[in-house]
Design an enzyme around this catalytic site. Structure first.
Site, PDB file in Angstrom:
ATOM      1  N   HIS A   1      26.636  48.727  43.316  1.00  0.00           N
ATOM      2  CA  HIS A   1      26.725  47.268  43.178  1.00  0.00           C
ATOM      3  C   HIS A   1      28.196  46.863  43.030  1.00  0.00           C
ATOM      4  O   HIS A   1      28.898  47.412  42.181  1.00  0.00           O
ATOM      5  CB  HIS A   1      25.944  46.787  41.944  1.00  0.00           C
ATOM      6  CG  HIS A   1      24.490  47.123  41.987  1.00  0.00           C
ATOM      7  ND1 HIS A   1      23.662  47.022  40.885  1.00  0.00           N
ATOM      8  CD2 HIS A   1      23.704  47.567  43.012  1.00  0.00           C
ATOM      9  CE1 HIS A   1      22.430  47.385  41.229  1.00  0.00           C
ATOM     10  NE2 HIS A   1      22.434  47.724  42.509  1.00  0.00           N
TER      11      HIS A   1
ATOM     12  N   ASP B   1      36.226  33.357  45.314  1.00  0.00           N
ATOM     13  CA  ASP B   1      35.084  33.784  46.125  1.00  0.00           C
ATOM     14  C   ASP B   1      35.187  35.242  46.577  1.00  0.00           C
ATOM     15  O   ASP B   1      34.666  35.603  47.628  1.00  0.00           O
ATOM     16  CB  ASP B   1      34.963  32.878  47.351  1.00  0.00           C
ATOM     17  CG  ASP B   1      36.228  32.886  48.194  1.00  0.00           C
ATOM     18  OD1 ASP B   1      37.192  33.597  47.824  1.00  0.00           O
ATOM     19  OD2 ASP B   1      36.257  32.204  49.231  1.00  0.00           O
TER      20      ASP B   1
ATOM     21  N   HIS C   1      42.138  36.705  39.422  1.00  0.00           N
ATOM     22  CA  HIS C   1      42.205  35.706  40.495  1.00  0.00           C
ATOM     23  C   HIS C   1      43.645  35.481  40.951  1.00  0.00           C
ATOM     24  O   HIS C   1      44.568  35.425  40.139  1.00  0.00           O
ATOM     25  CB  HIS C   1      41.609  34.376  40.011  1.00  0.00           C
ATOM     26  CG  HIS C   1      41.604  33.305  41.046  1.00  0.00           C
ATOM     27  ND1 HIS C   1      40.709  33.273  42.093  1.00  0.00           N
ATOM     28  CD2 HIS C   1      42.404  32.221  41.212  1.00  0.00           C
ATOM     29  CE1 HIS C   1      40.944  32.220  42.849  1.00  0.00           C
ATOM     30  NE2 HIS C   1      41.974  31.565  42.334  1.00  0.00           N
TER      31      HIS C   1
ATOM     32  N   CYS D   1      40.088  35.615  47.277  1.00  0.00           N
ATOM     33  CA  CYS D   1      41.219  34.760  46.901  1.00  0.00           C
ATOM     34  C   CYS D   1      42.560  35.375  47.287  1.00  0.00           C
ATOM     35  O   CYS D   1      43.498  34.658  47.653  1.00  0.00           O
ATOM     36  CB  CYS D   1      41.182  34.433  45.413  1.00  0.00           C
ATOM     37  SG  CYS D   1      41.197  35.884  44.325  1.00  0.00           S
TER      38      CYS D   1
END
Length: 302
Positions: A296, A111, A221, A114
């Protein structure tokens, strides 16, 4: 009622049922049941830096010992003292010894936070709190802002002020800089095991810390690593001694197994989509360029 936690070799857990008027012997009995360390062999530490509690008088009340709600008691076993415990404790200890603990990945949500969730999990002895990220981001920003000389643009890749604003955003990913800062703050070696290269990056390795925690990283991750006993309710161990090289070897075995199963992401070739404008991108470099051009920063893996 006091809101207490106890931290032992096996992990961190709540210590319920005690008040400021409870006696020391009652607390030690509760700790023995939770940790498997008999009262006569207990060494209890409290506060920061941790101070040793005087256990000579079991009739003293917890309020007199300076124990308050929110405190965490660190339970160590003094092997020089007799350790004859109750039959329940002895039975539990025997069962634990018969089982073989294994090092395993504890999966946390992907998310954008992590890294922070994983670090919090291991340094707190196995406490999973997905809501910890904003606090940890704020902590890092405060540390960076307090030392603009050490954390300059050459180190951060952006100005000190820009970095502090950037790291507080919930869509910002953490990485090596943040791991280094958290290693210093928590005074422990943080080992990041890379499943793509099967290597370990050890943050705080030369700082003389006595504690070590481990994360596993697949290219995008982070997950925490813990040593646990299969099919057991014994809390996992997430904090290790820096002299424990066995856990490093076990971590490398996990990474090698993940690599062979291709459980990693090649950050130079993986396909991303900008979740703001839906543009397709390939690799970390394109993602960074897109973020720089458009502002972004919310990307999803395709």
């Amino acid at each position: 009622m006091l809101r207490l936690r106890c931290k032992a070799r096996s992990g961190t857990q709540p210590l319920p049922g005690l008040t400021a008027h409870s006696r020391l012997r009652d607390m030690q009995a509760a700790l023995a049941a939770l940790t498997g360390v008999p009262a006569p062999a207990q060494r209890l530490l409290l506060g920061f830096p941790p101070r040793s509690l005087d256990l000579s008088d079991g009739e003293r009340r917890l309020g007199e010992l300076g124990i308050h709600s929110g405190d965490t008691l660190i339970v160590e076993e003094d092997t020089s003292k007799p350790s004859a415990g109750s039959p329940v404790v002895a039975k539990r200890t025997m069962a634990v010894r018969e089982a073989v603990p294994v090092l395993a990945r504890r999966v946390v949500p992907a998310d954008n936070s992590c890294l922070f969730t994983s670090v919090y999990y291991v340094v707190e002895g196995g406490v999973y709190d997905p809501g910890c990220a904003p606090e940890m981001r704020s902590l890092i920003a405060q540390i960076v802002a307090s030392d603009p000389e050490a954390y300059c643009e050459a180190v951060l890749g952006k100005t000190n002020r820009e970095y502090c604003e950037w790291i507080r955003r919930e869509e910002t990913w953490g990485g090596a800089i943040e791991v280094s800062i958290l290693s210093k703050f928590y005074q422990c070696e943080i080992c990041v095991v890379d499943t793509q290269t099967v290597r370990i990056d050890r943050f705080g390795e030369d700082a003389g810390y006595t504690k070590r925690v481990l994360l596993i990283y697949d290219g995008i991750h982070y997950d925490p690593l813990e040593r646990k006993i299969p099919d057991s309710d014994v809390p996992p161990q997430t904090i290790f001694s820096t002299t424990d090289d066995v856990v490093l070897a076990q971590a490398l075995e996990l990474a090698d197994e993940a690599r062979r199963k291709r459980q990693f992401t090649d950050v130079n070739r993986f396909t991303l989509r900008c979740m703001v404008c839906q543009k397709g991108l390939t690799g970390q470099v394109e993602a960074r360029e897109h973020a720089k051009e458009t502002g972004h920063t919310n990307f999803g893996e395709v």
